[in-house]
Design a protein around this motif. Sequence first.
Motif, PDB file in Angstrom:
ATOM      1  N   LEU A  13       4.958   5.511 -21.548  1.00  0.00           N
ATOM      2  CA  LEU A  13       4.401   5.837 -20.229  1.00  0.00           C
ATOM      3  C   LEU A  13       4.204   4.527 -19.468  1.00  0.00           C
ATOM      4  N   CYS A  14       4.782   4.449 -18.269  1.00  0.00           N
ATOM      5  CA  CYS A  14       4.770   3.208 -17.485  1.00  0.00           C
ATOM      6  C   CYS A  14       3.798   3.331 -16.305  1.00  0.00           C
ATOM      7  N   LEU A  15       2.867   2.375 -16.239  1.00  0.00           N
ATOM      8  CA  LEU A  15       1.800   2.391 -15.226  1.00  0.00           C
ATOM      9  C   LEU A  15       2.032   1.248 -14.239  1.00  0.00           C
ATOM     10  N   HIS A  16       2.237   1.593 -12.981  1.00  0.00           N
ATOM     11  CA  HIS A  16       2.610   0.605 -11.966  1.00  0.00           C
ATOM     12  C   HIS A  16       1.422  -0.238 -11.505  1.00  0.00           C
ATOM     13  N   GLY A  17       1.728  -1.220 -10.646  1.00  0.00           N
ATOM     14  CA  GLY A  17       0.706  -2.120 -10.122  1.00  0.00           C
ATOM     15  C   GLY A  17      -0.078  -1.523  -8.965  1.00  0.00           C
ATOM     16  N   PHE A  18      -1.082  -2.261  -8.525  1.00  0.00           N
ATOM     17  CA  PHE A  18      -1.999  -1.847  -7.457  1.00  0.00           C
ATOM     18  C   PHE A  18      -1.248  -1.658  -6.143  1.00  0.00           C
ATOM     19  N   ARG A  19      -1.465  -0.505  -5.534  1.00  0.00           N
ATOM     20  CA  ARG A  19      -0.841  -0.178  -4.251  1.00  0.00           C
ATOM     21  C   ARG A  19       0.679  -0.322  -4.288  1.00  0.00           C
ATOM     22  N   THR A  20       1.264   0.141  -5.395  1.00  0.00           N
ATOM     23  CA  THR A  20       2.723   0.286  -5.448  1.00  0.00           C
ATOM     24  C   THR A  20       3.001   1.731  -5.880  1.00  0.00           C
ATOM     25  N   SER A  21       4.031   1.966  -6.671  1.00  0.00           N
ATOM     26  CA  SER A  21       4.350   3.349  -7.055  1.00  0.00           C
ATOM     27  C   SER A  21       5.213   3.356  -8.307  1.00  0.00           C
ATOM     28  N   ALA A  22       5.390   4.555  -8.857  1.00  0.00           N
ATOM     29  CA  ALA A  22       6.269   4.738 -10.014  1.00  0.00           C
ATOM     30  C   ALA A  22       7.687   4.286  -9.678  1.00  0.00           C
ATOM     31  N   LYS A  23       8.146   4.669  -8.492  1.00  0.00           N
ATOM     32  CA  LYS A  23       9.515   4.332  -8.083  1.00  0.00           C
ATOM     33  C   LYS A  23       9.690   2.817  -7.960  1.00  0.00           C
ATOM     34  N   ILE A  24       8.672   2.146  -7.435  1.00  0.00           N
ATOM     35  CA  ILE A  24       8.745   0.680  -7.288  1.00  0.00           C
ATOM     36  C   ILE A  24       8.780   0.021  -8.663  1.00  0.00           C
ATOM     37  N   LEU A  25       7.940   0.472  -9.581  1.00  0.00           N
ATOM     38  CA  LEU A  25       7.941  -0.103 -10.933  1.00  0.00           C
ATOM     39  C   LEU A  25       9.302   0.108 -11.594  1.00  0.00           C
ATOM     40  N   GLU A  26       9.859   1.292 -11.416  1.00  0.00           N
ATOM     41  CA  GLU A  26      11.173   1.564 -12.021  1.00  0.00           C
ATOM     42  C   GLU A  26      12.221   0.593 -11.468  1.00  0.00           C
ATOM     43  N   LYS A  54      -3.934  -2.207   2.747  1.00  0.00           N
ATOM     44  CA  LYS A  54      -2.595  -2.796   2.858  1.00  0.00           C
ATOM     45  C   LYS A  54      -2.026  -3.082   1.472  1.00  0.00           C
ATOM     46  N   SER A  55      -0.761  -2.775   1.301  1.00  0.00           N
ATOM     47  CA  SER A  55      -0.081  -3.068   0.034  1.00  0.00           C
ATOM     48  C   SER A  55       0.564  -4.447   0.096  1.00  0.00           C
ATOM     49  N   GLY A  56       0.510  -5.165  -1.009  1.00  0.00           N
ATOM     50  CA  GLY A  56       1.165  -6.476  -1.092  1.00  0.00           C
ATOM     51  C   GLY A  56       2.677  -6.402  -1.080  1.00  0.00           C
ATOM     52  N   VAL A  57       3.230  -5.182  -1.217  1.00  0.00           N
ATOM     53  CA  VAL A  57       4.696  -5.056  -1.253  1.00  0.00           C
ATOM     54  C   VAL A  57       5.260  -4.445   0.036  1.00  0.00           C
ATOM     55  N   GLU A  58       4.393  -4.285   1.051  1.00  0.00           N
ATOM     56  CA  GLU A  58       4.887  -3.781   2.342  1.00  0.00           C
ATOM     57  C   GLU A  58       5.991  -4.690   2.856  1.00  0.00           C
ATOM     58  N   GLY A  59       7.052  -4.089   3.355  1.00  0.00           N
ATOM     59  CA  GLY A  59       8.169  -4.890   3.851  1.00  0.00           C
ATOM     60  C   GLY A  59       9.173  -5.241   2.763  1.00  0.00           C
ATOM     61  N   ILE A  60       8.769  -5.080   1.493  1.00  0.00           N
ATOM     62  CA  ILE A  60       9.690  -5.322   0.371  1.00  0.00           C
ATOM     63  C   ILE A  60      10.127  -3.980  -0.207  1.00  0.00           C
ATOM     64  N   PHE A  61       9.125  -3.128  -0.467  1.00  0.00           N
ATOM     65  CA  PHE A  61       9.390  -1.783  -0.987  1.00  0.00           C
ATOM     66  C   PHE A  61       8.794  -0.754  -0.034  1.00  0.00           C
ATOM     67  N   ASP A  62       9.474   0.371   0.077  1.00  0.00           N
ATOM     68  CA  ASP A  62       8.998   1.427   0.973  1.00  0.00           C
ATOM     69  C   ASP A  62       7.782   2.147   0.402  1.00  0.00           C
ATOM     70  N   PRO A  63       6.895   2.661   1.293  1.00  0.00           N
ATOM     71  CA  PRO A  63       5.805   3.518   0.835  1.00  0.00           C
ATOM     72  C   PRO A  63       6.373   4.851   0.343  1.00  0.00           C
ATOM     73  N   PRO A  64       5.560   5.751  -0.217  1.00  0.00           N
ATOM     74  CA  PRO A  64       4.092   5.657  -0.334  1.00  0.00           C
ATOM     75  C   PRO A  64       3.655   4.702  -1.439  1.00  0.00           C
ATOM     76  N   TYR A  65       2.398   4.253  -1.321  1.00  0.00           N
ATOM     77  CA  TYR A  65       1.783   3.368  -2.316  1.00  0.00           C
ATOM     78  C   TYR A  65       0.539   4.063  -2.892  1.00  0.00           C
ATOM     79  N   PHE A  66       0.260   3.742  -4.152  1.00  0.00           N
ATOM     80  CA  PHE A  66      -0.859   4.392  -4.857  1.00  0.00           C
ATOM     81  C   PHE A  66      -1.704   3.368  -5.611  1.00  0.00           C
ATOM     82  N   GLU A  67      -2.933   3.774  -5.944  1.00  0.00           N
ATOM     83  CA  GLU A  67      -3.795   2.924  -6.786  1.00  0.00           C
ATOM     84  C   GLU A  67      -4.455   3.788  -7.859  1.00  0.00           C
TER      85      GLU A  67
END
Length: 223
Positions: A13-26, A54-67
Amino acid sequence: MTESQTREKPRILCLHGFRTSAKILETQIHKWPESVLEKLDLVYLDAPYPSTGKSGVEGIFDPPYFEWFQANQDFTEYENFEECMAFIEDFMVKNGPFDGLLGFSQGAILAAALPGMQAEGLVLTKVPKIKFLILISGAKLGGSKFGAPPLAANAFSSPVKCPSLHVIGENDFLKPESIALLDSFVDPIIIHHPKSHTIPRLDDQSLEIVNNFIEKIRNFAAT
């Protein structure tokens, strides 16, 4: 592929970073070569709470973002931590069994504390014991930077015995916490990389360490 071949792959089970998402971690994990990824059954989960800032990955990865949970500015008080634990357990019950956890940043902080909380019988009581951890840019709840939520107060009171792989960036702002976390584990295996707060590509030495770790955990998978 037969069921027995599938079951040989550790299910993680893979747990992503703060204000990112499963898709971003993948996407980030796919910097690792296919020769590594094909040996693992990786399942990515979105955290339960939409990003509250605000997410630290805005502009790099698309939303949505989660925590996964929220904290005050000095990380002494937490919100939604218990609810987050229940959310993860519910997912593991419905989609498991899982052999181990992989976490990045906030996901790694969470993953690191889970075996100790599970051993105390406080969380993950309806699922099998966590057999191993892969922690990228991790830190310790109850360490110098992050206070411990009540549920995690004793998460590290005994050394964590399950095999653990720790990926630590030379220029990561969490590097001191990642190194301090090592003391809480029995025989941690460590990869150092030159980058900052990220999931690094694997050089030849790192690749060898990862492959050796996978061989080790495959013996635990689906037992």
